[in-house]
Design a protein around this motif. Structure first.
Motif, PDB file in Angstrom:
ATOM      1  N   ARG A   1      -6.777  -0.774  24.826  1.00 52.89           N
ATOM      2  CA  ARG A   1      -8.091  -0.847  24.164  1.00 52.89           C
ATOM      3  C   ARG A   1      -9.214  -0.718  25.187  1.00 52.89           C
ATOM      4  N   ALA A   2      -9.105  -1.455  26.300  1.00 53.20           N
ATOM      5  CA  ALA A   2     -10.140  -1.420  27.343  1.00 53.20           C
ATOM      6  C   ALA A   2     -10.256  -0.029  27.964  1.00 53.20           C
ATOM      7  N   GLN A   3      -9.108   0.620  28.215  1.00 50.96           N
ATOM      8  CA  GLN A   3      -9.116   1.968  28.797  1.00 50.96           C
ATOM      9  C   GLN A   3      -9.736   2.978  27.829  1.00 50.96           C
ATOM     10  N   LEU A   4      -9.400   2.833  26.557  1.00 55.11           N
ATOM     11  CA  LEU A   4      -9.939   3.728  25.538  1.00 55.11           C
ATOM     12  C   LEU A   4     -11.455   3.556  25.430  1.00 55.11           C
ATOM     13  N   LEU A   5     -11.921   2.310  25.436  1.00 61.30           N
ATOM     14  CA  LEU A   5     -13.365   2.040  25.396  1.00 61.30           C
ATOM     15  C   LEU A   5     -14.064   2.621  26.619  1.00 61.30           C
ATOM     16  N   GLN A   6     -13.439   2.487  27.777  1.00 64.22           N
ATOM     17  CA  GLN A   6     -14.011   3.036  29.012  1.00 64.22           C
ATOM     18  C   GLN A   6     -14.143   4.551  28.913  1.00 64.22           C
ATOM     19  N   GLN A   7     -13.103   5.210  28.405  1.00 63.89           N
ATOM     20  CA  GLN A   7     -13.143   6.664  28.243  1.00 63.89           C
ATOM     21  C   GLN A   7     -14.245   7.062  27.260  1.00 63.89           C
ATOM     22  N   ILE A   8     -14.374   6.316  26.156  1.00 62.17           N
ATOM     23  CA  ILE A   8     -15.418   6.593  25.170  1.00 62.17           C
ATOM     24  C   ILE A   8     -16.793   6.433  25.806  1.00 62.17           C
ATOM     25  N   ASN A   9     -16.977   5.373  26.593  1.00 64.89           N
ATOM     26  CA  ASN A   9     -18.262   5.154  27.272  1.00 64.89           C
ATOM     27  C   ASN A   9     -18.593   6.300  28.223  1.00 64.89           C
ATOM     28  N   GLU A  10     -17.612   6.740  29.000  1.00 62.44           N
ATOM     29  CA  GLU A  10     -17.830   7.814  29.972  1.00 62.44           C
ATOM     30  C   GLU A  10     -18.177   9.134  29.277  1.00 62.44           C
ATOM     31  N   VAL A  11     -17.405   9.475  28.248  1.00 55.68           N
ATOM     32  CA  VAL A  11     -17.638  10.729  27.534  1.00 55.68           C
ATOM     33  C   VAL A  11     -18.970  10.668  26.778  1.00 55.68           C
ATOM     34  N   SER A  12     -19.289   9.501  26.210  1.00 56.41           N
ATOM     35  CA  SER A  12     -20.560   9.344  25.498  1.00 56.41           C
ATOM     36  C   SER A  12     -21.743   9.517  26.446  1.00 56.41           C
ATOM     37  N   PHE A  13     -21.614   8.993  27.659  1.00 60.17           N
ATOM     38  CA  PHE A  13     -22.663   9.163  28.669  1.00 60.17           C
ATOM     39  C   PHE A  13     -22.865  10.650  28.974  1.00 60.17           C
ATOM     40  N   ALA A  14     -21.751  11.372  29.146  1.00 57.69           N
ATOM     41  CA  ALA A  14     -21.824  12.807  29.433  1.00 57.69           C
ATOM     42  C   ALA A  14     -22.479  13.560  28.274  1.00 57.69           C
ATOM     43  N   VAL A  15     -22.122  13.208  27.041  1.00 52.45           N
ATOM     44  CA  VAL A  15     -22.709  13.856  25.862  1.00 52.45           C
ATOM     45  C   VAL A  15     -24.219  13.615  25.832  1.00 52.45           C
ATOM     46  N   ASP A  16     -24.631  12.366  26.040  1.00 50.80           N
ATOM     47  CA  ASP A  16     -26.069  12.039  26.040  1.00 50.80           C
ATOM     48  C   ASP A  16     -26.807  12.777  27.150  1.00 50.80           C
ATOM     49  N   ASP A  17     -26.198  12.823  28.321  1.00 52.11           N
ATOM     50  CA  ASP A  17     -26.806  13.499  29.465  1.00 52.11           C
ATOM     51  C   ASP A  17     -26.969  15.000  29.186  1.00 52.11           C
ATOM     52  N   LEU A  18     -25.933  15.597  28.598  1.00 54.09           N
ATOM     53  CA  LEU A  18     -25.997  17.027  28.260  1.00 54.09           C
ATOM     54  C   LEU A  18     -27.043  17.300  27.188  1.00 54.09           C
ATOM     55  N   LEU A  19     -27.200  16.384  26.235  1.00 49.91           N
ATOM     56  CA  LEU A  19     -28.240  16.552  25.214  1.00 49.91           C
ATOM     57  C   LEU A  19     -29.621  16.558  25.852  1.00 49.91           C
ATOM     58  N   LEU A  20     -29.841  15.670  26.810  1.00 54.05           N
ATOM     59  CA  LEU A  20     -31.125  15.637  27.517  1.00 54.05           C
ATOM     60  C   LEU A  20     -31.339  16.929  28.296  1.00 54.05           C
ATOM     61  N   TYR A  21     -30.292  17.425  28.939  1.00 53.27           N
ATOM     62  CA  TYR A  21     -30.368  18.672  29.691  1.00 53.27           C
ATOM     63  C   TYR A  21     -30.711  19.839  28.755  1.00 53.27           C
ATOM     64  N   LEU A  22     -30.039  19.878  27.603  1.00 47.72           N
ATOM     65  CA  LEU A  22     -30.255  20.976  26.660  1.00 47.72           C
ATOM     66  C   LEU A  22     -31.651  20.931  26.036  1.00 47.72           C
ATOM     67  N   ASP A  23     -32.268  19.751  26.002  1.00 47.59           N
ATOM     68  CA  ASP A  23     -33.653  19.660  25.518  1.00 47.59           C
ATOM     69  C   ASP A  23     -34.587  20.501  26.380  1.00 47.59           C
ATOM     70  N   THR A  24     -34.277  20.605  27.659  1.00 52.18           N
ATOM     71  CA  THR A  24     -35.132  21.360  28.586  1.00 52.18           C
ATOM     72  C   THR A  24     -34.548  22.717  28.966  1.00 52.18           C
ATOM     73  N   HIS A  25     -33.260  22.942  28.637  1.00 53.26           N
ATOM     74  CA  HIS A  25     -32.605  24.219  28.942  1.00 53.26           C
ATOM     75  C   HIS A  25     -31.848  24.692  27.691  1.00 53.26           C
ATOM     76  N   PRO A  26     -32.543  24.942  26.592  1.00 50.61           N
ATOM     77  CA  PRO A  26     -31.880  25.217  25.315  1.00 50.61           C
ATOM     78  C   PRO A  26     -31.040  26.493  25.288  1.00 50.61           C
ATOM     79  N   CYS A  27     -31.270  27.404  26.210  1.00 50.32           N
ATOM     80  CA  CYS A  27     -30.529  28.675  26.201  1.00 50.32           C
ATOM     81  C   CYS A  27     -29.372  28.704  27.204  1.00 50.32           C
ATOM     82  N   CYS A  28     -29.102  27.577  27.851  1.00 50.52           N
ATOM     83  CA  CYS A  28     -28.053  27.532  28.866  1.00 50.52           C
ATOM     84  C   CYS A  28     -26.669  27.533  28.195  1.00 50.52           C
ATOM     85  N   GLU A  29     -25.958  28.647  28.345  1.00 53.63           N
ATOM     86  CA  GLU A  29     -24.639  28.774  27.711  1.00 53.63           C
ATOM     87  C   GLU A  29     -23.624  27.801  28.298  1.00 53.63           C
ATOM     88  N   LYS A  30     -23.688  27.596  29.614  1.00 53.29           N
ATOM     89  CA  LYS A  30     -22.759  26.666  30.258  1.00 53.29           C
ATOM     90  C   LYS A  30     -23.004  25.236  29.763  1.00 53.29           C
TER      91      LYS A  30
END
Length: 94
Positions: free
Chosen positions: A10-39
């Motif tokens: 359970r703890a490992q799964l929560l940790q993975q969810i936290n890490e991936v969620s952070f990456a998703v949020d970070d990418l959303l912020l990036y895409l707000d300023t770089h909306p045409c970035c295919e990568k």
């Protein structure tokens, strides 16, 4: 009763969810300023899909973390209110 056996604790799964969620949020912020970035879009799709799978696995094993996964429990009853609230878990604010 949950029927799915988790790929990790359970703890490992929560940790993975936290890490991936952070990456998703970070990418959303990036895409707000770089909306045409295919990568950036490709990475967002990849991490969003990983997060979806992890959230589904967590819901099947331990109950839903968010209302979006409330029906992923493989149960015939409404499991949303049967689990402890986040502040009732070990390590919470008590």
């Amino acid at each position: 009763m949950m029927h799915h056996s988790p790929s990790c604790s359970r703890a490992q799964l929560l940790q993975q969810i936290n890490e991936v969620s952070f990456a998703v949020d970070d990418l959303l912020l990036y895409l707000d300023t770089h909306p045409c970035c295919e990568k950036g879009m490709a990475l967002y799709r990849e991490y969003a899909e990983k997060r979806k799978k992890l959230m589904k696995e967590y819901a099947e094993c331990y109950g839903p973390l968010t209302i979006d996964n409330a029906l992923e429990t493989n149960a015939d009853t409404w499991k949303w209110m049967e689990q402890p609230f986040p502040w009732e878990r070990e390590g919470g604010c008590r």
